[in-house]
Design a protein around this motif. Structure first.
Motif, mmCIF file in Angstrom:
data_model
loop_
_atom_site.group_PDB
_atom_site.id
_atom_site.type_symbol
_atom_site.label_atom_id
_atom_site.label_comp_id
_atom_site.label_asym_id
_atom_site.label_seq_id
_atom_site.Cartn_x
_atom_site.Cartn_y
_atom_site.Cartn_z
ATOM 1 N N ASN A 84 49.925 32.675 42.500
ATOM 2 C CA ASN A 84 49.023 33.610 43.188
ATOM 3 C C ASN A 84 49.352 33.699 44.684
ATOM 4 N N LYS B 115 36.143 38.776 32.055
ATOM 5 C CA LYS B 115 36.307 39.187 33.455
ATOM 6 C C LYS B 115 37.120 40.475 33.546
ATOM 7 N N LYS C 176 53.547 34.042 33.902
ATOM 8 C CA LYS C 176 53.611 34.394 35.323
ATOM 9 C C LYS C 176 54.943 33.891 35.866
ATOM 10 N N ASN D 237 52.050 42.347 41.634
ATOM 11 C CA ASN D 237 51.721 41.391 40.572
ATOM 12 C C ASN D 237 52.403 41.744 39.245
ATOM 13 N N GLN E 187 41.815 40.822 30.166
ATOM 14 C CA GLN E 187 41.211 41.020 31.498
ATOM 15 C C GLN E 187 41.938 42.147 32.232
ATOM 16 N N SER F 100 43.864 27.296 41.310
ATOM 17 C CA SER F 100 44.157 28.136 40.142
ATOM 18 C C SER F 100 44.325 27.254 38.899
ATOM 19 N N GLN F 101 43.434 27.454 37.925
ATOM 20 C CA GLN F 101 43.475 26.579 36.735
ATOM 21 C C GLN F 101 44.669 26.890 35.848
ATOM 22 N N HIS F 102 45.077 28.153 35.812
ATOM 23 C CA HIS F 102 46.023 28.553 34.769
ATOM 24 C C HIS F 102 47.471 28.670 35.238
ATOM 25 N N ARG G 188 43.583 36.152 27.013
ATOM 26 C CA ARG G 188 42.694 36.156 28.187
ATOM 27 C C ARG G 188 43.267 37.064 29.278
ATOM 28 N N SER H 70 38.176 41.631 40.341
ATOM 29 C CA SER H 70 37.135 41.637 41.378
ATOM 30 C C SER H 70 37.145 42.929 42.205
HETATM 31 N N1 FAQ Z 1 39.327 39.140 39.672
HETATM 32 O O1 FAQ Z 1 43.794 30.321 37.235
HETATM 33 P P1 FAQ Z 1 43.739 31.688 37.823
HETATM 34 C C1 FAQ Z 1 45.004 47.336 38.699
HETATM 35 C C2 FAQ Z 1 39.962 34.602 37.422
HETATM 36 S S1 FAQ Z 1 45.074 46.102 37.539
HETATM 37 C C3 FAQ Z 1 38.632 38.594 38.652
HETATM 38 O O2 FAQ Z 1 44.569 31.911 39.025
HETATM 39 P P2 FAQ Z 1 45.383 33.478 36.243
HETATM 40 C C4 FAQ Z 1 45.467 48.701 38.300
HETATM 41 C C5 FAQ Z 1 40.952 34.292 36.316
HETATM 42 O O3 FAQ Z 1 40.908 35.294 35.334
HETATM 43 C C6 FAQ Z 1 44.322 44.701 38.305
HETATM 44 N N2 FAQ Z 1 38.936 37.375 38.129
HETATM 45 O O4 FAQ Z 1 44.033 32.770 36.683
HETATM 46 C C7 FAQ Z 1 44.587 49.712 38.901
HETATM 47 C C8 FAQ Z 1 40.461 32.945 35.851
HETATM 48 O O5 FAQ Z 1 39.249 33.115 35.096
HETATM 49 P P3 FAQ Z 1 39.079 32.592 33.553
HETATM 50 C C9 FAQ Z 1 44.261 43.580 37.367
HETATM 51 C C10 FAQ Z 1 39.992 36.731 38.677
HETATM 52 O O6 FAQ Z 1 45.075 34.310 35.076
HETATM 53 C C11 FAQ Z 1 44.736 50.109 40.201
HETATM 54 C C12 FAQ Z 1 40.019 32.286 37.145
HETATM 55 O O7 FAQ Z 1 39.747 33.342 38.058
HETATM 56 N N3 FAQ Z 1 45.556 42.979 37.227
HETATM 57 O O8 FAQ Z 1 44.587 47.033 39.747
HETATM 58 C C13 FAQ Z 1 40.760 37.272 39.700
HETATM 59 O O9 FAQ Z 1 46.488 32.483 36.126
HETATM 60 C C14 FAQ Z 1 43.910 51.091 40.760
HETATM 61 C C15 FAQ Z 1 41.075 31.348 37.705
HETATM 62 O O10 FAQ Z 1 42.227 32.058 38.185
HETATM 63 C C16 FAQ Z 1 45.790 42.044 36.314
HETATM 64 O O11 FAQ Z 1 44.922 41.652 35.567
HETATM 65 C C17 FAQ Z 1 40.397 38.523 40.213
HETATM 66 N N4 FAQ Z 1 41.054 39.116 41.217
HETATM 67 O O12 FAQ Z 1 45.758 34.416 37.498
HETATM 68 C C18 FAQ Z 1 43.597 50.324 38.120
HETATM 69 C C19 FAQ Z 1 47.214 41.508 36.273
HETATM 70 N N5 FAQ Z 1 41.733 36.394 40.006
HETATM 71 O O13 FAQ Z 1 39.887 33.532 32.706
HETATM 72 C C20 FAQ Z 1 42.763 51.301 38.677
HETATM 73 C C21 FAQ Z 1 47.406 40.447 35.239
HETATM 74 C C22 FAQ Z 1 41.569 35.323 39.192
HETATM 75 O O14 FAQ Z 1 39.614 31.192 33.499
HETATM 76 C C23 FAQ Z 1 42.932 51.698 40.002
HETATM 77 N N6 FAQ Z 1 46.716 39.218 35.569
HETATM 78 N N7 FAQ Z 1 40.512 35.529 38.407
HETATM 79 O O15 FAQ Z 1 37.626 32.701 33.262
HETATM 80 C C24 FAQ Z 1 47.238 38.233 36.334
HETATM 81 O O16 FAQ Z 1 48.336 38.327 36.851
HETATM 82 C C25 FAQ Z 1 46.434 36.962 36.475
HETATM 83 O O17 FAQ Z 1 45.468 36.933 35.451
HETATM 84 C C26 FAQ Z 1 45.742 36.807 37.860
HETATM 85 C C27 FAQ Z 1 44.923 35.504 37.861
HETATM 86 C C28 FAQ Z 1 46.788 36.709 38.963
HETATM 87 C C29 FAQ Z 1 44.798 37.963 38.155
#
Ligand code: FAQ
Length: 332
Positions: free
Chosen positions: A240, A125, A236, A154, A59, A224-226, A55, A128
């Motif tokens: 967050n 997803k 992680k 992050n 994402q 935050s569910q996860h 997941r 955002s």
């Molecule tokens: N947008 O329980 P949590 C970049 C969802 S890369 C959309 O806190 P988690 C490079 C979350 O998926 C940017 N959805 O979840 C670049 C979960 O939904 P689900 C991306 C969001 O996973 C720069 C629900 O809300 N980076 O920018 C968002 O423990 C410039 C509950 O949330 C990553 O993906 C959001 N903002 O923590 C490219 C880093 N936040 O799956 C081009 C890796 C939360 O249950 C140009 N990911 N949700 O349906 C992570 O570190 C984590 O997944 C978080 C969320 C911190 C994003």
């Protein structure tokens, strides 16, 4: 002896049934996590660990690919040849990050085609932040400075993620993100020190990108569910809210150096807490964007679906070419 998949987040409608894990295997797995060992693709892992990684990594991959769109919008309008070259390189890097991340997800037993189908069907997803428009050249500066800045905050801890392939992909990605952040700050620096109109453009970009950048870190810890399970299994390393706070503390002095104002009247330095206190984030906006009602959600999905269709002949030709070579090798 068997036990439930420990501490899984509460099941949601349509969520997979929790898997009953073998207690001894789970104990050994957690001991490896506690000992900071990396988990590799062929190692035993709980189903919830695999699911969480698929997941999050997918994402993340989708975010990199969709994230090419807002900046790609400015390649043809960059103000100089040099800025255009830098922007093209940056957007290409984002595509490369998506490719490493899809590969990392594939090591968990899911195919890239399946993941892309989920994105195009609107069931997966992506961040955002990429549902906001890039209205001026200063937005390209703000994306590099704030969005890449938030991404690095992050992702640096993700280099120490317990899952080996994700951690290794992040090490490379972070090096490139750091160049991206600097190029964004450099654009902001030029504009903030330029004509009054350029400075207004920079301030306007900061006004529009500040709050969405804070939302990138995800919902507050209380919602935050996860997070609990992901922190326990060292996917992680920070919550967050912890990362959001670090980002604010890091970025506010940079805004001051630019001579720009962070659009938060409640922002203040708390000497005792040694951190910035900030105003309430509008979480209703975040949830609306996640539901598909952000300013550019429809446009982004349309662009990805069109790109997928336009690339169909390339995928078919590559498959036909590979099949031809396999046949030739078999006959040799
Ligand atoms: N947008 O329980 P949590 C970049 C969802 S890369 C959309 O806190 P988690 C490079 C979350 O998926 C940017 N959805 O979840 C670049 C979960 O939904 P689900 C991306 C969001 O996973 C720069 C629900 O809300 N980076 O920018 C968002 O423990 C410039 C509950 O949330 C990553 O993906 C959001 N903002 O923590 C490219 C880093 N936040 O799956 C081009 C890796 C939360 O249950 C140009 N990911 N949700 O349906 C992570 O570190 C984590 O997944 C978080 C969320 C911190 C994003």
């Amino acid at each position: 002896m068997y036990t439930q998949g420990l501490a899984e987040p509460p099941a949601r409608a349509g969520a997979p049934e929790p898997v009953v894990e073998d207690a001894e295997q789970l104990r050994r797995f957690e001991a490896r996590i506690d000992a900071e060992e990396k988990i590799e693709p062929k190692d035993w892992m709980p189903a919830a660990y695999r699911r969480t990684l698929i997941r999050q990594i997918s994402q993340h991959a989708h975010s990199e690919i969709v994230g090419m769109l807002p900046e790609g919008n400015w390649i043809g309008r960059a103000p100089s040849l040099q800025r255009k070259l830098i922007l093209i390189a940056k957007v290409q890097d984002e595509g490369g990050h998506g490719a490493y991340l899809y590969s990392a997800a594939e090591t968990l037993g899911v195919s890239r085609a399946e993941l892309i189908d989920q994105l195009l069907a609107g069931t997966a997803k992506y961040s955002s932040i990429f549902n906001y428009p890039t209205r001026s050249w200063a937005d390209i500066g703000a994306i590099g400075w704030l969005v890449d800045g938030a991404a690095i905050m992050n992702q640096i801890p993700l280099c120490r993620c317990s899952y080996g392939p994700y951690a290794r992909a992040m090490t490379r990605v972070c090096k490139e993100e750091s160049f991206h952040q600097r190029q964004g700050y450099d654009i902001m620096l030029k504009l903030a020190n330029g004509t009054p109109a350029q400075k207004r453009m920079a301030q306007d970009a900061l006004d529009r990108w500040w709050w969405p950048s804070l939302m990138m870190f995800g919902p507050p810890d209380t919602d935050s569910q996860h997070t609990a399970l992901s922190v326990r299994w060292k996917i992680k390393r920070f919550t967050n809210d912890e990362l959001r706070q670090k980002f604010i503390d890091f970025t506010v002095p940079q805004a001051r150096y630019l001579g720009l104002e962070v659009p938060d009247p409640e922002l203040r330095w708390d000497e005792q807490g040694r951190c910035h206190r900030f105003g309430e984030i509008d979480w209703s906006e975040f949830h609306a964007v996640l539901k598909g009602d952000g300013p550019c959600n429809r446009e982004r999905m349309l662009a990805r679906r069109d790109a997928h269709e336009a690339g169909r002949w390339v995928r078919e030709a590559a498959l036909a070419h590979a099949a031809k070579h396999r046949r030739a090798a078999a006959m040799a």
